[in-house]
Design a protein around this motif. Structure first.
Motif: not given
Ligand SMILES: [Zn+2]
Length: 418
Positions: A13-18, A56-61
């Motif tokens: 999971g993304c470290r910021f937005c999951g 690269t997180c596709e949601e929050c980059f």
């Molecule tokens: Zn993210």
């Protein structure tokens, strides 16, 4: 390395937005932890290699590595002493003068630095009689700070420490976080802690390598296991906003290959107006493609090109019987050497001013690290500058290699021999 040190806590999971991480930014293969410098005795126990694959997180980059290692393991005996770099010390001194003037700090203010290292920065506030406190997880580094008169607590920063401090000392007028954001595993808890620690009128400054510069400058060697996340202003804005803060100014700095200094305050603080610098840089990042997944794609290709050029040069130098050595043993040397598959047969040794590293070896490649005097004694044909962000300082300090016709090599952003 014990099995306890090798605890795997990978998550997808993304470290910021999951959001789940599906898009690879660059895959640098496998390498050992780059800030562990083994001694000859350690070789017998072997070394653990971890994948150095960046997403690269596709949601929050947010560009990020999976976390393989518990942060406590990495940072409890951290060999990086900031005070060994003259230019970094000057940078810190200028920062302290600037903040003192801009925000009117005096003997009634309270400045806290998270990941305060050996007191390299806070010492300048101490000289101006401004009360400070450093928070530093590495006990050996914190000890050096305390010895130079910088009050320091050995802790990992987060919401818990922030609440304790506010209760004990009140909020801070200035909270400093230099080159720490990338190394934070629990990003949301850390950023929330920063907000808690701020007085309602307090200012937060964060410095970190700018993802845009990393991409444009091809600085792939700054990617290593100890750096979990890589930030654009776009993403940083989003993270701070999610934690009740707003960015009101930003400066582009030359440090660490191009960094940002982001100024933030609590969202409800209306005493500080938002400078035009913020919108301007957000626009620059958008134009560079950082607000769409496609903008992150070309990076991997240019990284491969750099490897080919560097390895080609070293192979040809070796065939001609030239002696090639290194200067510096920063974390980034490990990424570069592993990704390029370079060992002692191509780079005989390296040197470092930090006595902790002397007599030890670079992880994985086992290239030995000596005192800088070794260069004068062995008269190499080429000196590879690993900390290319300090190339001017090093070129000047080691200029004596010209006496015997020696040359410098800087492999990044593209191979340069001079
Ligand atoms: Zn993210």
């Amino acid at each position: 390395m014990t099995s306890e040190l090798a605890t795997v806590i990978a998550s997808h999971g993304c470290r910021f937005c999951g959001s789940s991480l599906r898009r690879t930014f660059v895959d640098l293969g496998m390498s050992p932890l780059c800030e562990t410098y083994p001694t000859a005795a350690d070789f017998r126990s072997g070394e653990v290699y971890y994948p150095l694959r960046v997403y690269t997180c596709e949601e929050c980059f947010l560009v990020q590595l999976e976390e393989y290692q518990k942060a406590e393991t990495i940072f409890s005996d951290y060999p990086y002493f900031s005070s060994y770099s003259d230019s970094w010390l000057k940078h810190a001194e200028r920062y302290c003068d600037k903040m003192t003037q801009r925000f009117g700090l005096d003997d009634k203010s309270f400045v806290v630095e998270v990941a305060s290292n050996d007191g390299y920065l806070l010492q300048y506030f101490v000289r101006q009689q401004i009360p400070v406190l450093g928070i530093e997880p590495a006990a050996n580094v914190a000890k050096a700070a305390i010895e130079k008169g910088v009050p320091t607590r050995v802790r990992f920063f987060g919401t818990q420490v922030a609440r304790e401090l506010v209760k004990e000392r009140g909020g801070a007028d200035l909270v400093v976080g230099n080159n720490v954001l990338a190394q934070v595993p629990q990003l949301n808890d850390f950023v929330e802690g920063l907000r808690i620690l701020l007085k309602p009128t307090g200012v937060l400054t964060l410095e970190f390598p700018h993802l845009l510069r990393l991409m444009e400058g091809n600085e792939f060697d700054t990617i290593y296991h100890e750096h979990f996340s890589y930030f654009s202003l776009l993403t940083t804005w989003r993270i701070l906003e999610a934690h009740g803060m707003k960015v009101f100014d930003v400066e582009e700095l030359r440090t660490h290959g191009g960094s940002l200094r982001v100024y933030a305050c609590r969202a409800e603080n209306t005493t500080l107006s938002v400078e035009t610098s913020v919108d301007r840089l957000i626009e620059t990042e958008k134009k560079a493609g950082l607000s769409s997944p496609e903008g992150y794609q070309r990076f991997a290709e240019q990284v491969k090109e750099t490897k080919f050029a560097f390895v080609e040069f070293l192979l040809s130098a070796a065939r001609q019987g030239k002696k090639v050595v290194g200067y510096g043993a920063p974390g980034k040397s490990a990424t570069l050497l592993h990704y390029c598959g370079i060992g002692k047969d191509l780079i005989e040794y390296t040197v470092d001013r930090n006595p902790y590293k002397q007599g030890r070896f670079l992880p994985g490649s086992h290239i030995p690290i000596f005192h800088p005097d070794r260069i004068r004694e062995t008269r190499p044909d080429y000196v590879v500058i690993f900390p290319w962000n300090l190339r001017d300082e090093i070129t000047e300090n080691v200029a004596f290699i010209r006496e015997w016709g020696g040359k410098f090599i800087v492999p990044i952003p593209r191979l340069e021999v001079y």
